[in-house]
Design a protein around this motif. Structure first.
Motif, PDB file in Angstrom:
ATOM      1  N   ASN A 120      -0.141   0.747  -3.015  1.00  0.00           N
ATOM      2  CA  ASN A 120       0.818   1.060  -1.958  1.00  0.00           C
ATOM      3  C   ASN A 120       2.198   1.281  -2.562  1.00  0.00           C
ATOM      4  O   ASN A 120       2.571   0.610  -3.527  1.00  0.00           O
ATOM      5  CB  ASN A 120       0.884  -0.073  -0.932  1.00  0.00           C
ATOM      6  CG  ASN A 120      -0.470  -0.383  -0.335  1.00  0.00           C
ATOM      7  OD1 ASN A 120      -0.913   0.277   0.596  1.00  0.00           O
ATOM      8  ND2 ASN A 120      -1.134  -1.393  -0.880  1.00  0.00           N
ATOM      9  N   THR A 121       2.966   2.166  -1.961  1.00  0.00           N
ATOM     10  CA  THR A 121       4.321   2.422  -2.428  1.00  0.00           C
ATOM     11  C   THR A 121       5.168   2.906  -1.257  1.00  0.00           C
ATOM     12  O   THR A 121       4.660   3.134  -0.164  1.00  0.00           O
ATOM     13  CB  THR A 121       4.318   3.459  -3.577  1.00  0.00           C
ATOM     14  OG1 THR A 121       5.620   3.535  -4.166  1.00  0.00           O
ATOM     15  CG2 THR A 121       3.930   4.839  -3.078  1.00  0.00           C
ATOM     16  N   GLU A 122       6.468   3.010  -1.477  1.00  0.00           N
ATOM     17  CA  GLU A 122       7.414   3.501  -0.479  1.00  0.00           C
ATOM     18  C   GLU A 122       7.298   2.711   0.825  1.00  0.00           C
ATOM     19  O   GLU A 122       7.233   1.486   0.814  1.00  0.00           O
ATOM     20  CB  GLU A 122       7.227   5.016  -0.285  1.00  0.00           C
ATOM     21  CG  GLU A 122       7.466   5.823  -1.552  1.00  0.00           C
ATOM     22  CD  GLU A 122       7.261   7.310  -1.360  1.00  0.00           C
ATOM     23  OE1 GLU A 122       7.184   7.789  -0.208  1.00  0.00           O
ATOM     24  OE2 GLU A 122       7.179   8.019  -2.384  1.00  0.00           O
ATOM     25  N   GLU A 200      -0.287   9.835  -1.911  1.00  0.00           N
ATOM     26  CA  GLU A 200       0.156  10.714  -2.990  1.00  0.00           C
ATOM     27  C   GLU A 200      -0.476  10.262  -4.295  1.00  0.00           C
ATOM     28  O   GLU A 200      -0.626   9.057  -4.529  1.00  0.00           O
ATOM     29  CB  GLU A 200       1.686  10.699  -3.106  1.00  0.00           C
ATOM     30  CG  GLU A 200       2.387  11.337  -1.911  1.00  0.00           C
ATOM     31  CD  GLU A 200       3.901  11.366  -2.068  1.00  0.00           C
ATOM     32  OE1 GLU A 200       4.385  10.913  -3.140  1.00  0.00           O
ATOM     33  OE2 GLU A 200       4.587  11.825  -1.151  1.00  0.00           O
ATOM     34  N   ARG A 202      -0.624   9.563  -8.191  1.00  0.00           N
ATOM     35  CA  ARG A 202       0.221   9.274  -9.341  1.00  0.00           C
ATOM     36  C   ARG A 202      -0.252  10.068 -10.548  1.00  0.00           C
ATOM     37  O   ARG A 202      -1.338  10.652 -10.555  1.00  0.00           O
ATOM     38  CB  ARG A 202       0.176   7.778  -9.682  1.00  0.00           C
ATOM     39  CG  ARG A 202       0.714   6.886  -8.625  1.00  0.00           C
ATOM     40  CD  ARG A 202       0.922   5.476  -9.110  1.00  0.00           C
ATOM     41  NE  ARG A 202      -0.092   4.971 -10.041  1.00  0.00           N
ATOM     42  CZ  ARG A 202      -0.307   3.693 -10.258  1.00  0.00           C
ATOM     43  NH1 ARG A 202       0.398   2.787  -9.618  1.00  0.00           N
ATOM     44  NH2 ARG A 202      -1.231   3.297 -11.117  1.00  0.00           N
ATOM     45  N   GLN A 208      -1.993   6.552  -4.134  1.00  0.00           N
ATOM     46  CA  GLN A 208      -1.275   5.471  -3.477  1.00  0.00           C
ATOM     47  C   GLN A 208      -0.976   5.815  -2.027  1.00  0.00           C
ATOM     48  O   GLN A 208      -0.589   6.947  -1.712  1.00  0.00           O
ATOM     49  CB  GLN A 208       0.045   5.197  -4.193  1.00  0.00           C
ATOM     50  CG  GLN A 208      -0.085   4.548  -5.553  1.00  0.00           C
ATOM     51  CD  GLN A 208       1.278   4.228  -6.129  1.00  0.00           C
ATOM     52  OE1 GLN A 208       2.123   5.102  -6.303  1.00  0.00           O
ATOM     53  NE2 GLN A 208       1.508   2.960  -6.428  1.00  0.00           N
ATOM     54  N   THR A 210       1.441   5.916   0.904  1.00  0.00           N
ATOM     55  CA  THR A 210       2.907   5.931   0.963  1.00  0.00           C
ATOM     56  C   THR A 210       3.444   5.706   2.366  1.00  0.00           C
ATOM     57  O   THR A 210       4.585   5.279   2.532  1.00  0.00           O
ATOM     58  CB  THR A 210       3.462   7.260   0.447  1.00  0.00           C
ATOM     59  OG1 THR A 210       3.023   8.333   1.299  1.00  0.00           O
ATOM     60  CG2 THR A 210       2.996   7.539  -0.983  1.00  0.00           C
ATOM     61  N   ASP A 211       2.653   5.984   3.381  1.00  0.00           N
ATOM     62  CA  ASP A 211       3.138   5.884   4.751  1.00  0.00           C
ATOM     63  C   ASP A 211       1.956   5.680   5.689  1.00  0.00           C
ATOM     64  O   ASP A 211       0.858   6.204   5.442  1.00  0.00           O
ATOM     65  CB  ASP A 211       3.883   7.161   5.137  1.00  0.00           C
ATOM     66  CG  ASP A 211       4.992   6.924   6.152  1.00  0.00           C
ATOM     67  OD1 ASP A 211       5.063   5.811   6.693  1.00  0.00           O
ATOM     68  OD2 ASP A 211       5.773   7.856   6.409  1.00  0.00           O
TER      69      ASP A 211
END
Length: 223
Positions: A120-122, A200, A202, A208, A210-211
């Protein structure tokens, strides 16, 4: 039960993402209508287009990826059909691991786990951290089984993807770690949730999340 009363509902997909998700069952980069079929298989890209048993959590860790551990009294079941497209199948597998990473953090009682930030990111990461800490503050966890189904995946260029899916939380329940009490909540429309997610890729190939946006009680997910 309402095991995820606030999970990711505060996260907002962009208008573009939401529109793409609403149409993600349409043909995309050579995909066909068959991609929308929802016979159930494991959440890994095993190839060949053959169905396999639904995958339970946790999945074995691939080389270079963090291992995700679940307690014996909790399980996530991911039900989706292999698309035959290795990219889409990789997206689906990492989408499931994103879900598992959030739950593992709940079981551990800490948002500082390797898997949570790996998958997970952002906005998805910040929202998941807030969600996990809500469990930690109350000294809660969950037990039982949560089913994820009716997956649809759409690619956006070489490094973007959108995934929608439903969850059935009717067989999973909040448990307080301190008292051991399990909330035996009845099954209602709110036991079913529709998720719209953006991913998205990597540089190392990991997809990952992102939202995320969710709709609890969605009629699309109710039996």
């Amino acid at each position: 039960m309402n095991r995820r009363p606030t999970l990711l509902t505060a996260l907002a997909l962009t208008a573009t993402a939401a529109l793409t998700l609403s149409a993600c069952g349409s043909s995309d980069e050579g995909s066909s209508a068959e991609d929308k079929d929802s016979d159930k298989i494991a959440g890994a890209d095993t190839g060949g287009g053959k169905s396999a048993p639904p995958s339970a959590s946790p999945a074995p860790a691939a080389e270079g990826r963090p291992k995700i551990d679940f307690p014996s009294d909790a399980k996530n079941i991911f039900e989706y059909e292999e698309t035959g497209d290795p990219v889409k199948d990789a997206v689906l597998a990492d989408s499931a691991l994103s879900v598992n990473s959030v739950d593992e953090a709940i079981f551990v009682g800490s948002a500082d786990t390797e898997a949570l930030g790996f998958y997970n990111t952002e906005k998805a990461l910040s929202g998941s951290i807030t969600y996990v800490l809500g469990y930690v503050k109350k000294d809660d966890t969950w037990v039982g089984e949560t089913r994820y189904f009716d997956y649809k995946v759409s690619l956006s260029g070489e490094n973007g993807a959108y995934v929608t899916y439903c969850s059935d939380e009717s067989d999973s329940f909040i448990k307080n770690k301190k008292t051991g009490k399990v909330e035996d909540t009845p099954t209602t429309a709110d036991s079913y949730v529709l998720y719209n997610t953006k991913l998205e890729k990597r540089a190392d190939g990991v997809w990952q999340t992102t939202d995320v946006a969710s709709n609890r009680g969605s009629k699309e997910c109710q039996p």
